[in-house]
Each structure stands twice: as C-alpha cells, then as structure tokens.
Design an enzyme around this catalytic site. Structure first.
Site, PDB file in Angstrom:
ATOM      1  N   SER A 214       0.914  -1.109   0.183  1.00 21.37           N
ATOM      2  CA  SER A 214       0.062  -0.006   0.045  1.00 21.37           C
ATOM      3  C   SER A 214       0.810   1.202   0.043  1.00 21.37           C
ATOM      4  O   SER A 214       1.753   1.373   0.751  1.00 21.37           O
ATOM      5  CB  SER A 214      -0.937   0.135   1.003  1.00 21.37           C
ATOM      6  OG  SER A 214      -1.864   1.296   1.322  1.00 21.37           O
ATOM      7  N   ASN A 238      -7.426 -10.805  -0.821  1.00 23.10           N
ATOM      8  CA  ASN A 238      -6.777 -11.803  -1.682  1.00 23.10           C
ATOM      9  C   ASN A 238      -5.647 -12.382  -0.731  1.00 23.10           C
ATOM     10  O   ASN A 238      -5.631 -13.550  -1.061  1.00 23.10           O
ATOM     11  CB  ASN A 238      -5.993 -11.219  -2.824  1.00 23.10           C
ATOM     12  CG  ASN A 238      -7.059 -10.718  -3.948  1.00 23.10           C
ATOM     13  OD1 ASN A 238      -7.956 -11.535  -3.991  1.00 23.10           O
ATOM     14  ND2 ASN A 238      -6.827  -9.793  -4.617  1.00 23.10           N
ATOM     15  N   LYS A 244      -6.049 -18.485   4.143  1.00 24.58           N
ATOM     16  CA  LYS A 244      -6.879 -19.590   4.336  1.00 24.58           C
ATOM     17  C   LYS A 244      -6.649 -20.939   3.707  1.00 24.58           C
ATOM     18  O   LYS A 244      -6.822 -21.784   4.085  1.00 24.58           O
ATOM     19  CB  LYS A 244      -8.259 -19.241   4.087  1.00 24.58           C
ATOM     20  CG  LYS A 244      -9.345 -20.151   4.423  1.00 24.58           C
ATOM     21  CD  LYS A 244     -10.724 -19.612   3.681  1.00 24.58           C
ATOM     22  CE  LYS A 244     -11.706 -20.810   3.663  1.00 24.58           C
ATOM     23  NZ  LYS A 244     -13.210 -20.391   3.236  1.00 24.58           N
ATOM     24  N   TYR A 284      -6.838   6.207   2.608  1.00 23.00           N
ATOM     25  CA  TYR A 284      -5.632   5.539   3.401  1.00 23.00           C
ATOM     26  C   TYR A 284      -6.299   5.159   4.574  1.00 23.00           C
ATOM     27  O   TYR A 284      -6.170   3.906   5.165  1.00 23.00           O
ATOM     28  CB  TYR A 284      -4.489   6.444   3.404  1.00 23.00           C
ATOM     29  CG  TYR A 284      -3.392   5.587   3.921  1.00 23.00           C
ATOM     30  CD1 TYR A 284      -2.884   4.417   3.312  1.00 23.00           C
ATOM     31  CD2 TYR A 284      -2.711   5.731   5.170  1.00 23.00           C
ATOM     32  CE1 TYR A 284      -1.778   3.875   3.953  1.00 23.00           C
ATOM     33  CE2 TYR A 284      -1.867   5.422   5.715  1.00 23.00           C
ATOM     34  CZ  TYR A 284      -1.260   4.057   5.040  1.00 23.00           C
ATOM     35  OH  TYR A 284      -0.100   3.631   5.570  1.00 23.00           O
ATOM     36  N   HIS A 320      11.722   7.204  -0.400  1.00 25.05           N
ATOM     37  CA  HIS A 320      12.049   8.174  -1.674  1.00 25.05           C
ATOM     38  C   HIS A 320      12.429   9.401  -1.138  1.00 25.05           C
ATOM     39  O   HIS A 320      11.937   9.858  -0.131  1.00 25.05           O
ATOM     40  CB  HIS A 320      10.326   8.048  -2.260  1.00 25.05           C
ATOM     41  CG  HIS A 320      10.222   6.935  -3.328  1.00 25.05           C
ATOM     42  ND1 HIS A 320      10.845   7.194  -4.480  1.00 25.05           N
ATOM     43  CD2 HIS A 320       9.444   5.931  -3.235  1.00 25.05           C
ATOM     44  CE1 HIS A 320      10.332   5.980  -5.343  1.00 25.05           C
ATOM     45  NE2 HIS A 320       9.701   5.288  -4.320  1.00 25.05           N
TER      46      HIS A 320
END
Length: 487
Positions: A214, A238, A244, A284, A320
C-alpha cells in the site's frame, strides 16, 4: 506427510547413497576383470616365453636370467598400473563418503542450535556475491511471502528474513517500490522477486504472509484514492484468502492513521480513533480500518491466524526522496532554495537554509528507525497474539524541535526555520502507547532517533551525489492538493 522440500532433500540423499553403491559395484567388477585379464596376459606371456626359450635352446643362444628379468618387468608394470587405478577409485569413494558425513553432521548441528553459513551458488561463467545467510534445515526454514517487498519497509524486512535463512517471495507492482532496494538478493536460491498487484489474486505455497502492500505517504495514496482503497480492501481479501487456503499466518501492516486526529494521548490500541471518513486522507485511513476489520472477520469466521501491526512514523535509508515525508521533504526544500550549481556535498552542510514546516511547529510526532520496525514486525508474526499492536518509538518531539534536531546534525548548518499553513485533517499529536508490544511480544525500540537520523542523512547524501553523477535534476518538492506529509 513429508513436505516437497523434505522429499527433495531425501531424494538427493538417496541418490548420493545409490551413487556410492554403483561405484562399489563398478570397483568390484573392474578388479574382477583386471584379475581375469592379468591371468590371460600372464598365460599368453608364459607360452610366448616358452616358445622363445625353446627357440633359443635350439639355436644354442638361450639365456634364462634375461628372460626371467623381462617376465618380472612386464608383470610389475601391469600390477603397478592396476594398483594406481584402484587407488584413484578408492580416493573418490572416500571423498564421496566424507561429503555425505558432512551433510549429516550439518543437519545434526543445526538441530542442536548451531548456526552454519550456507554455501553460495556458483555458475560456470561467474559467481555473484551475496551476503552470508544462516543455514536452516527443512524443519526450521519458512517460506515467506512479502507484499510490497521492494518498498521502503518491505526491502528491509526482506534483508532481515533472508539473512535469517528463510525463503522469501517479494511481491510488488513498483508503484512506490524499486528494484534497486532488493537487487542485491536477485539470483539467490532463497529469493524470488515477482511483479504482481495484490488487487489481483496470487497463488503460492507459503508459511507466512507479511501484507505490506500500500502507498503510505499522502502524495502517493492520494494520487489515486480509488486504487488505494482497492489495495487495502481487495488486496487484503486476496491475502487472507491465500492464507486460508494454505493455512498460513498473515500479518497486516496497518497504521497509526487509524487513530486519525486523536483525542487521546498517547494512543493505546483500545482507542477507536477520530477520523474524517470523507476527508482527503480517508482513502488511506479508512482503507486500513476496513483491512483490520477484514482480518478480524477472517480470524473469527475462517480461523485464519492473523497479526495486526499499527505502524507509527518511520524513517531510514531507501525512503523516496520525493515521497512527501518529513526527512525527504526537508532535504528537497533545501535543494529547491539553493542554486543547483552549488556542490551537493556542500548543500547538505546548509541543509535547512529555508526549512519549511506546516502549521505553527507545535504538532508532535514520534519517529522510529526502520530496523526497529522490522524487528517488531518479525516478533509480532512469531508470537501468538492476534489483537492490534502499536509499533513505534514513544520519543516525542514537536515538528519544530525535529527540524532543529536535524539541522544540528548537519555540520555547519545555519538554517532558518519558517512556518507555513497547516494541512487539512493533519493530526496535532501522535505518540504510541507501546505497553502492549512490551508485554505481549517483548519489543521495544533500540535505535535512538538521532543515531537513525545520522544514517538517513548519509543515505540521502549518497543518493543526491548519485543523481548528480547521473545528470538527473534535483527533485521537486512534493505537493498534492495543497497537502504534504509529516509521516
């Protein structure tokens, strides 16, 4: 039932033993054939000698001592050659047995707690140098998936787990991650880099999942707010679905932003937060809050093993330069306010000549160094605690104090600190309550903020110098909708 890796190692061991057996059989057959050949050769040579003796006796020129010497010379050469061949085979067999014994002893030592450095792979044409990693057997080595593995925090997590001897799959779509963060591991047999977006399903067999994917700074997550929400919701679904299916433990890298602009100070995990659901940061903040809800739902409904880390402000190498966070923004502002022709090395000595902070400088933050965060994530993953845990440094400073601290760490800096208008929904106070982390996972930050800042300044100095050599212009200050980040 044996795992595929244990089956593979067992097959290799059996193949080695089989090779030894074949070699012994070959040695026995070789000796047998050699003895038969020797008998045949000796018989032929005896007949030849008898014919020679008979012929010489008929001619009156027989010389028994000379013939006997020739016989012994031929026989000794043949035997010497055979013995040399047998010696070579015995040496090869002994070497193979030694390698087998070493492999068995190495497994036994690791089971007793000893650390062994694994040998590095080689190729015929070249050998790539990798950092030395700990040797682990099949029982203790884990296969670990890290989403966002090429990012700022993810790449440091990759380093820590690789050095500890685990097998790592790093997943990243390179929106904010960079290959150069993990390029030193590419080609290592324990590492795999996959270009993939977690919004789409991914199937793999793993033991643990660190879900870090993220964007984490406002300019990045507000660039495409819908994508940010999908990454934190669909991406989390996902990863939970994968956990699982393969019965893996999944850790969510949540955030202190779930507390919003807090009304409780410091912030414990039991605080529900104060968040604007329709503000510019909501994509966010609310995305992470939904991700936490999904984690708990899968734990209760599907019995998925979960871990939730609420990460506070973090800094360090591999950030960054233009991600909008405090350290990187201050450096960029210095570069913008000084002529480009000034040497980059000297620019760092006047780093905060026009150091801009937003608001009146009294907002507080607590900054932790990235290696402390990585240690906390690993300890949380390997614990049995499934409730949210704050991972941050409670050493609190105002933004103005933080600017002054950095200025003082840059030799010769006489920078002026000026204020600008504050941001919308910007938290006024941010400090973690880490009592739960100390009690449940025995974690506390170890790196002092000033020590971490020194390392980070050196990193930025090297990055700026590298950009200068590459002919790249200095980065521009990061702004998005009038907002800048202090994370």
């Amino acid at each position: 039932m044996l795992s595929p890796r244990r089956v593979r190692n067992y097959s290799l061991s059996m193949a080695t033993r089989g090779a030894c057996g074949v070699l012994l059989v070959f040695l026995f057959i070789f000796v047998l054939i050699s003895n038969t050949s020797n008998k045949s050769i000796s018989s032929d040579r005896v007949e030849q000698r008898e014919r020679m003796v008979n012929g010489l006796e008929e001619e009156g020129q027989g010389d028994e001592p000379i013939i006997e010497a020739n016989k012994n010379a031929i026989s000794d050469d043949t035997v010497s050659s055979l013995l040399e061949r047998i010696k070579l085979l015995e040496d090869e067999l002994s070497s193979m047995r030694t390698r087998m014994d070493d492999a068995e002893n190495r497994e036994g030592n690791v089971e007793n707690g000893d650390e062994i450095v694994a040998p590095l792979p080689t190729t015929f044409f070249f050998r790539k140098s990798f950092p030395s990693v700990r040797y682990r057997n099949e029982e203790t080595r884990k296969r670990i998936l890290i989403t966002g593995g090429a990012g700022f925090v993810g790449s440091h997590l990759v380093d820590k787990l690789m050095l500890d001897g685990h097998e790592i799959i790093a997943l990243d779509n390179y929106f904010t991650g960079r290959k150069k963060n993990i390029e030193h591991w590419i080609g290592h047999p324990n590492f795999e880099m996959v270009h993939h977006d977690v919004v789409n399903p991914y199937f793999v067999e793993v033991d643990q999942i660190y879900h870090l994917a993220s964007p984490a700074s406002p300019p990045h997550y507000m660039y495409n707010p819908v994508k940010t929400i999908k990454t934190n919701t669909l991406g989390t679904i996902n990863m939970l679905g994968l956990a699982k299916r393969v019965k893996a433990t999944v850790l969510l890298a949540s955030t202190s932003e779930v507390y919003g602009d807090p009304e409780v100070h410091p912030q414990p995990e039991t605080y529900w937060g104060h968040v604007n659901t329709i503000g510019p940061r909501a994509c966010y903040d609310e995305g992470k809050r939904v991700a936490e809800s999904l984690m708990v739902a899968y734990n209760k409904q599907e019995n998925v093993q979960i871990r939730i880390a609420r990460i506070f402000n973090t800094f360090g190498p591999r950030m960054h330069m233009n991600d909008g966070r405090v350290v990187s923004n201050f450096i960029i502002q210095a570069l913008q306010d000084k002529p480009i022709t000034v040497s980059y090395y000297n620019v760092l000595f006047v780093l905060f000549y026009f150091l801009q902070i937003y608001g009146n400088g009294t907002q507080t933050r607590s900054f932790q160094y990235v290696t402390d965060l990585v240690d906390g994530l690993i300890k949380l993953m390997n614990s049995n605690y499934s409730l949210p845990v704050n991972i941050g440094n409670p050493e609190e400073h105002t933004i103005g104090q933080f600017a002054a601290i950095i200025r003082d760490l840059v030799p010769g800096s006489q920078s002026e600190i000026i204020n600008q208008e504050s941001q919308q929904d910007d938290p006024q106070q941010r400090r973690p309550d880490i009592r739960r982390a100390a009690e449940q996972i025995q974690w506390r930050p170890q790196v002092l903020m000033k020590d971490g800042l020194l390392k980070t300044i050196e990193y930025f100095r090297a990055e700026i110098d590298r950009n200068k050599r590459g002919g790249k212009p200095p980065p521009e200050p990061v702004r998005h909708g009038g907002l800048e980040s202090r994370r």
